[in-house]
Design a protein around this motif. Structure first.
Motif, PDB file in Angstrom:
ATOM      1  N   TRP A  34       0.860  -1.180   0.000  1.00  0.00           N
ATOM      2  CA  TRP A  34       0.000   0.000   0.000  1.00  0.00           C
ATOM      3  C   TRP A  34       0.896   1.230   0.000  1.00  0.00           C
ATOM      4  N   LEU A  35       0.516   2.247  -0.750  1.00  0.00           N
ATOM      5  CA  LEU A  35       1.284   3.487  -0.831  1.00  0.00           C
ATOM      6  C   LEU A  35       0.432   4.623  -0.276  1.00  0.00           C
ATOM      7  N   GLU A  36       0.981   5.356   0.686  1.00  0.00           N
ATOM      8  CA  GLU A  36       0.249   6.490   1.241  1.00  0.00           C
ATOM      9  C   GLU A  36       0.405   7.685   0.307  1.00  0.00           C
ATOM     10  N   ALA A  37      -0.701   8.200  -0.183  1.00  0.00           N
ATOM     11  CA  ALA A  37      -0.658   9.267  -1.176  1.00  0.00           C
ATOM     12  C   ALA A  37       0.067  10.500  -0.649  1.00  0.00           C
ATOM     13  N   ARG A  38      -0.183  10.872   0.583  1.00  0.00           N
ATOM     14  CA  ARG A  38       0.351  12.125   1.115  1.00  0.00           C
ATOM     15  C   ARG A  38       1.859  12.076   1.329  1.00  0.00           C
ATOM     16  N   THR A  39       2.367  10.962   1.852  1.00  0.00           N
ATOM     17  CA  THR A  39       3.776  10.895   2.256  1.00  0.00           C
ATOM     18  C   THR A  39       4.655  10.064   1.332  1.00  0.00           C
ATOM     19  N   GLY A  40       4.069   9.157   0.554  1.00  0.00           N
ATOM     20  CA  GLY A  40       4.868   8.249  -0.255  1.00  0.00           C
ATOM     21  C   GLY A  40       5.410   7.066   0.518  1.00  0.00           C
TER      22      GLY A  40
END
Length: 260
Positions: free
Chosen positions: A116-122
């Motif tokens: 999973w990739l967090e959109a805000r932080t990468g």
């Protein structure tokens, strides 16, 4: 398993290592790999996180967030295809290492890895795979090809490159991740040998070979290096700091920076 790989891979226990144990070791060895482990394979970290299945539908959002992070770090907003290339490099390097790391550490090929990739932080989160059977290099390449194919197709319109160039980036990041893990464990020679056995060339869809070479340094020293098959475009953000394996970086400059 090919005889060439047997002495390079760590021998797994007869019943196989627990995925959580292997991944904790990998993350301890690799501080650049920013990943949170999720205990349940079916766990979902939250609405701001993008699964591999969702990525093709949210890639524009992810690239926009990457452009914002680059602007915050470097003081200038990158062109869209540069931001896309930088994010793709980050994704490929991380996801390749999340597969190749357990293979390096225990001779296993994780099945069903769910990043999973967090959109805000990468940052990444990882739902631990349900199984990690032993496997050889061809099995690792097969698993990665299936995982990365949809990602490369989703990014292609944004990075403005053809399939061969994109698979070249994937090969670069696969080799680079193994090399990094080996250096972090003070096992550079082993890691390079394993990367070259994994990517000897002519292993579609991965084009080219790992193709490491040794640079003569000063005072009798030497340094392992390679030249990327495809550019990650970091030079477009920081022209004075092109990657050490960039085709634009001369051997003399590589030696100078390695011996600072």
């Amino acid at each position: 398993m090919p005889k060439l790989l047997r002495p390079l891979l760590a021998e797994p226990p007869a019943d196989g290592p627990a995925p959580a144990t292997t991944y904790r070791q990998l993350l301890a060895d690799c501080p650049a790999l920013e990943v949170s482990l999720l205990g349940d394979p079916a766990a979902e970290p939250g609405s701001d996180w993008v699964s591999a299945a969702e990525l093709p539908f949210r890639v524009a959002e992810l690239i926009e967030a990457e452009a914002g992070r680059i602007e915050a770090r470097h003081g200038a907003r990158p062109r869209p295809h540069v931001a896309a290339s930088r994010l793709l490099h980050h994704y490929l390097w991380s996801v390749c290492l999340l597969h190749s790391g357990p293979w390096y550490l225990g001779g296993v090929v994780p099945q069903g890895v769910q990043p999973w990739l967090e959109a805000r932080t990468g940052r990444f989160a990882l739902a631990l795979p349900e199984s990690a059977p032993t496997g050889d290099g061809s099995e690792l390449r097969e698993v990665l090809a299936a995982r990365l194919g949809p990602v490369l197709a989703a990014f292609q319109p944004y990075v403005k490159r053809g399939p061969r160039a994109l698979w070249g980036m994937a090969a670069d990041d696969l080799a680079s991740g193994l090399w990094y893990l080996g250096r972090m464990r003070d096992e550079e020679e082993r890691a390079v040998a394993l990367a070259e056995a994994l990517l000897p060339g002519d292993t579609p869809p991965f084009p080219g070979a790992a193709d490491f070479r040794r640079l003569p340094g000063t005072a009798g020293r030497s340094h392992l290096t390679r030249t990327r098959l495809g550019c990650c475009l970091y030079y477009a953000i920081a022209p004075a700091e092109a990657c050490l394996t960039c085709p634009r970086t001369s051997d003399a400059e590589r030696v100078r920076r390695l011996e600072l």
